[in-house]
Design a protein around this motif. Sequence first.
Motif, short mmCIF file in Angstrom:
data_model
loop_
_atom_site.label_atom_id
_atom_site.label_comp_id
_atom_site.label_asym_id
_atom_site.label_seq_id
_atom_site.Cartn_x
_atom_site.Cartn_y
_atom_site.Cartn_z
N LEU A 171 39.52 24.42 48.68
CA LEU A 171 39.20 25.83 48.48
C LEU A 171 39.74 26.31 47.13
CD1 LEU A 171 42.05 27.60 48.98
CD2 LEU A 171 41.54 27.05 51.36
N ARG A 172 39.13 27.37 46.61
CA ARG A 172 39.56 27.97 45.36
C ARG A 172 39.04 29.40 45.32
NH1 ARG A 172 35.86 24.57 40.95
NH2 ARG A 172 33.92 24.60 42.13
N TYR A 173 39.57 30.19 44.40
CA TYR A 173 39.12 31.57 44.28
C TYR A 173 38.29 31.73 43.02
CZ TYR A 173 43.06 32.14 41.01
OH TYR A 173 43.94 32.00 39.97
N ALA A 174 37.46 32.75 43.00
CA ALA A 174 36.73 33.16 41.81
C ALA A 174 37.38 34.42 41.26
CB ALA A 174 35.26 33.42 42.13
N GLY A 175 37.33 34.60 39.95
CA GLY A 175 37.93 35.77 39.34
C GLY A 175 39.16 35.43 38.54
N SER A 176 39.78 36.47 38.02
CA SER A 176 40.91 36.32 37.12
C SER A 176 42.18 35.88 37.84
CB SER A 176 41.19 37.65 36.40
OG SER A 176 42.41 37.60 35.71
N PRO A 177 42.97 34.99 37.23
CA PRO A 177 44.28 34.64 37.81
C PRO A 177 45.33 35.72 37.56
CG PRO A 177 43.96 33.45 35.77
CD PRO A 177 42.66 34.18 36.04
N TYR A 178 44.99 36.72 36.76
CA TYR A 178 45.96 37.72 36.34
C TYR A 178 45.91 39.01 37.16
CZ TYR A 178 45.42 34.54 32.42
OH TYR A 178 45.29 33.40 31.65
N GLY A 179 44.76 39.33 37.74
CA GLY A 179 44.63 40.55 38.52
C GLY A 179 43.36 40.52 39.33
N LEU A 180 43.39 41.12 40.50
CA LEU A 180 42.27 41.05 41.44
C LEU A 180 40.97 41.53 40.84
CD1 LEU A 180 41.24 40.58 44.34
CD2 LEU A 180 41.89 42.94 44.84
N ASP A 181 40.99 42.66 40.12
CA ASP A 181 39.75 43.24 39.61
C ASP A 181 39.68 43.18 38.08
OD1 ASP A 181 37.29 44.36 40.43
OD2 ASP A 181 37.94 46.36 39.80
N ASP A 182 40.42 42.25 37.48
CA ASP A 182 40.34 42.06 36.03
C ASP A 182 38.99 41.47 35.66
OD1 ASP A 182 42.89 42.96 35.93
OD2 ASP A 182 43.80 41.10 35.19
N PRO A 233 28.19 43.76 37.67
CA PRO A 233 28.83 43.52 38.97
C PRO A 233 28.47 44.59 40.01
CG PRO A 233 30.39 44.60 37.51
CD PRO A 233 29.13 44.36 36.70
N TYR A 234 28.62 44.21 41.28
CA TYR A 234 28.60 45.17 42.38
C TYR A 234 30.01 45.74 42.55
CZ TYR A 234 24.29 42.82 43.96
OH TYR A 234 23.03 42.30 44.06
N LEU A 235 30.16 46.72 43.44
CA LEU A 235 31.46 47.29 43.73
C LEU A 235 31.72 47.27 45.22
CD1 LEU A 235 34.07 48.86 43.13
CD2 LEU A 235 32.71 50.97 43.16
N LEU A 236 32.86 46.68 45.61
CA LEU A 236 33.34 46.69 46.98
C LEU A 236 34.65 47.45 47.00
CD1 LEU A 236 33.44 45.67 49.96
CD2 LEU A 236 34.62 43.65 49.09
N THR A 237 34.77 48.48 47.85
CA THR A 237 36.00 49.27 47.95
C THR A 237 36.48 49.32 49.39
OG1 THR A 237 35.38 50.67 46.07
CG2 THR A 237 37.07 51.51 47.55
N ASN A 238 37.77 49.11 49.58
CA ASN A 238 38.35 49.20 50.92
C ASN A 238 39.77 49.74 50.79
OD1 ASN A 238 38.68 48.90 53.71
ND2 ASN A 238 39.54 46.85 53.48
N ASN A 239 40.03 50.84 51.49
CA ASN A 239 41.36 51.47 51.46
C ASN A 239 41.84 51.76 50.04
OD1 ASN A 239 41.64 51.43 54.29
ND2 ASN A 239 42.38 49.32 54.25
N GLY A 240 40.91 52.20 49.19
CA GLY A 240 41.26 52.58 47.83
C GLY A 240 41.40 51.43 46.86
N VAL A 241 41.16 50.20 47.31
CA VAL A 241 41.24 49.02 46.44
C VAL A 241 39.83 48.62 46.04
CG1 VAL A 241 42.00 46.63 46.24
CG2 VAL A 241 43.36 48.27 47.56
N ASP A 242 39.59 48.51 44.72
CA ASP A 242 38.27 48.16 44.20
C ASP A 242 38.18 46.66 43.92
OD1 ASP A 242 37.53 50.79 44.31
OD2 ASP A 242 37.79 51.17 42.17
N LEU A 243 37.02 46.10 44.22
CA LEU A 243 36.72 44.71 43.87
C LEU A 243 35.29 44.67 43.34
CD1 LEU A 243 37.43 41.69 43.87
CD2 LEU A 243 36.60 41.57 46.23
N HIS A 244 35.15 44.49 42.03
CA HIS A 244 33.83 44.34 41.42
C HIS A 244 33.47 42.87 41.39
CE1 HIS A 244 35.07 48.32 39.91
NE2 HIS A 244 33.78 48.57 39.75
#
Length: 246
Positions: free
Chosen positions: A104-115, A175-186
């Motif tokens: 397994l691995r993640y996609a996106g920045s290693p520095y911040g969730l929504d960077d 990008p799309y935008l996903l928001t949950n409990n005030g946390v954004d994830l593009h």
Amino acid sequence: MGSLVRVLPALVAAISCFTALAIDIPDLRYLKAYINDDPDGPYHEFLDYSPDLSVQGMDNSIRRVCLTGQWLLHGEHYYSGYEAFYRSVNGCYNLSSSASISSLRYAGSPYGLDDVYYNLYEGINWGGNEFKGNTNAPTVANLDMNVSSLSISGQSPWTFFTGLQYAGEAVCVYPYLLTNNGVDLHYREIAYVRKQKEPSIFYSPKITSLGIPDNSIRSVAKGCLTDNVYRGDRPHQGERGDPDGH
């Protein structure tokens, strides 16, 4: 000496408070992998890539995941064999009984969730070798003319070119935008997934849906730098403009 004694407890309290805040950051990327569907059962928490889950004793034994971020689950070691791509903010999902997860691995920045970040993949479903970054790339190096899927994150669009040094055909992806409990994830994923395999997996178009051939990407630039804008299945969020798409 008396003053020092009084200062030390205050310093310890301040450090303890800071530590608690640091641990309780709501948008920290993580994936908790459970060996069964019991939400109170044993799990292993991942914060980084794992090319071989046998190292953690989790090879082919994950049955439930709770996560924040974008996480790729592969059926074979070293990120081969697609199983699932989850994107969520503090979401939990049960895997099918037939799921076999070996890396397994993640996609996106290693520095911040929504960077702002991009990931290019060799395989059609985010598998194989990877080229990634957060700045312009005049060449995609080992994946030159060998990109079959991609992911972007953060609030900026990216422009992908079929020529070196930002030449040739180009397509801008927002990008799309996903928001949950005030946390954004593009995010935006381009791959070959057409059928839903898990509750969080939606239709993902293939590279050719962008209007460019498969295995044709050779350079990448931040922003929307072409009039050829991929709109996908949702309303477009901007037009060609400066490097931030404004």
